[in-house]
Write a protein that holds these residues in place. Sequence first.
Motif, PDB file in Angstrom:
ATOM      1  N   UNK A 185      -4.414  -1.492  61.260  1.00  0.00           N
ATOM      2  CA  UNK A 185      -4.699  -0.809  63.016  1.00  0.00           C
ATOM      3  C   UNK A 185      -6.346  -0.431  62.764  1.00  0.00           C
ATOM      4  N   UNK A 186      -6.938  -0.724  61.381  1.00  0.00           N
ATOM      5  CA  UNK A 186      -8.410  -1.629  61.566  1.00  0.00           C
ATOM      6  C   UNK A 186      -8.194  -2.996  61.028  1.00  0.00           C
ATOM      7  N   UNK A 187      -8.992  -3.489  61.339  1.00  0.00           N
ATOM      8  CA  UNK A 187      -8.972  -5.400  61.733  1.00  0.00           C
ATOM      9  C   UNK A 187     -10.850  -5.762  61.831  1.00  0.00           C
ATOM     10  N   UNK A 188     -10.747  -5.791  60.555  1.00  0.00           N
ATOM     11  CA  UNK A 188     -12.382  -6.675  60.261  1.00  0.00           C
ATOM     12  C   UNK A 188     -12.144  -8.187  60.820  1.00  0.00           C
ATOM     13  N   UNK A 189     -11.189  -8.964  61.186  1.00  0.00           N
ATOM     14  CA  UNK A 189     -11.124  -9.506  62.207  1.00  0.00           C
ATOM     15  C   UNK A 189     -10.312 -10.640  61.723  1.00  0.00           C
TER      16      UNK A 189
ATOM     17  N   UNK B 253     -18.336 -11.473  54.306  1.00  0.00           N
ATOM     18  CA  UNK B 253     -16.658 -11.405  54.695  1.00  0.00           C
ATOM     19  C   UNK B 253     -16.436 -10.350  54.253  1.00  0.00           C
ATOM     20  N   UNK B 254     -15.301 -10.610  55.681  1.00  0.00           N
ATOM     21  CA  UNK B 254     -14.183  -9.271  56.022  1.00  0.00           C
ATOM     22  C   UNK B 254     -13.094  -9.318  54.836  1.00  0.00           C
ATOM     23  N   UNK B 255     -12.927  -8.084  54.430  1.00  0.00           N
ATOM     24  CA  UNK B 255     -12.197  -8.105  53.118  1.00  0.00           C
ATOM     25  C   UNK B 255     -11.348  -7.069  54.070  1.00  0.00           C
ATOM     26  N   UNK B 256      -9.779  -6.272  53.369  1.00  0.00           N
ATOM     27  CA  UNK B 256      -9.099  -4.984  53.958  1.00  0.00           C
ATOM     28  C   UNK B 256      -9.623  -4.208  53.773  1.00  0.00           C
ATOM     29  N   UNK B 257      -9.287  -3.240  54.676  1.00  0.00           N
ATOM     30  CA  UNK B 257      -9.775  -2.280  54.819  1.00  0.00           C
ATOM     31  C   UNK B 257      -8.616  -1.074  54.126  1.00  0.00           C
ATOM     32  N   UNK B 258      -8.595   0.353  54.425  1.00  0.00           N
ATOM     33  CA  UNK B 258      -7.865   1.461  54.460  1.00  0.00           C
ATOM     34  C   UNK B 258      -6.969   1.650  55.124  1.00  0.00           C
ATOM     35  N   UNK B 259      -5.753   1.615  55.990  1.00  0.00           N
ATOM     36  CA  UNK B 259      -5.047   1.850  57.495  1.00  0.00           C
ATOM     37  C   UNK B 259      -5.307   0.482  58.215  1.00  0.00           C
ATOM     38  N   UNK B 260      -5.207  -1.152  57.650  1.00  0.00           N
ATOM     39  CA  UNK B 260      -5.411  -2.177  57.803  1.00  0.00           C
ATOM     40  C   UNK B 260      -3.830  -2.614  58.440  1.00  0.00           C
TER      41      UNK B 260
END
Length: 393
Positions: free
Chosen positions: A235-239, A226-233
Amino acid sequence: MPRDELRQPLRKRSLRERLWSRRPGALAAASVSAVALFVAGGIWLARIPHPFAGEPVIVAAIPAVQDLTTASVTPPEDQAADTEAVIAENSAIADGESTPESEATEAEPAYKREASIIMAAHRAMKPAPIPSVTEATDDGPLPRISDHGKRPFDVYSQVTPLAVISSNRPKIAILLGGMGLNARLTAKATKDLPGDISFGFAPYGNNLQGDVNQARAKGHEIMLQVPMEPVGYPGTNPGPNTLLSDAPPAKNIESLQWLMKRFSGYSGITNYMGARFLVTADALQPVMGELKKRGLVYLEDATVSLTLSPRIGEAARLPVRRASIVIDADPTAPAIAEALAQLEKEAVANGIAIGTGSGLDVTIDTVAEWAKDLQEKGILLVPVSASFKGRQS
């Protein structure tokens, strides 16, 4: 129905009389009933899971090799010396002195003296979805707890024999993620890796259900990434449908359900990224509650050091485990081999160790080669679900 055919030969019979005259005999009725019963029983048996069916598990105690001394192989002139040596050794033992052999036995770990446990490399599991733990929707299947209390975790997990769960031998569980995105690598991992290596499937592949069922047929247990929000979202997008730390709870549940509907057959959820989401309690609590409601478990990788998932999972009564190392953080064969060696040390020290990685060529090749020698080391390779069962140390 009896009637007087001579007195009323031309009387038109009623529908009830005509049907009664054509009724089947007792033998024919019994035959039809028996056939119907066998067919119904066969269909029922085919639809229920048989978690303990399949290839056998062998537990065998193999004694150490010892030299046999007999009169036929021992020269007469050596027998007296051998007898004196045995008497001296027995006297030392009686006096409480240790011998080299006893010292070696005392130094040897207890699990080394356990019976060997040999399991088939690939233990097939039934294709998904399994109706009893599936909620059908217009957009795809959702996991649910069955009417008899069976969880998807119970039904979709690989069966780990009680001999393995209760064994004192060190155990290692490995989850390789990113499956389903690259057809070639997914097929390679399914074919080349032992069945007890678990797979994490991303929710964005083209033939997810087919790939999942092929992996399950080879014994690989499945978890949903399950894609979860990272630092930098962002700009860094899991999907698409990433779970966000500032989204309303209803929106995150909607996104989670969209992700869960992508395929069926997973026993639990694992995170993909999430350095910001997993430290936001207000966002994490509803998601953990939904996983508990759906009968799943949660495995987290080792990338988020300040995660709140163990505490919030405990409050929600959701089974949570964390991996201790990402085995291919440095995606080179020597670095992966070193990470696997660290897993072995942790397993010996703590009873079980969990590692995660990605389905890369180098990771698949290195893990496949490493797994060949585990049995000789007295270490058991187990699916991720085994870390949620039995003893933990």
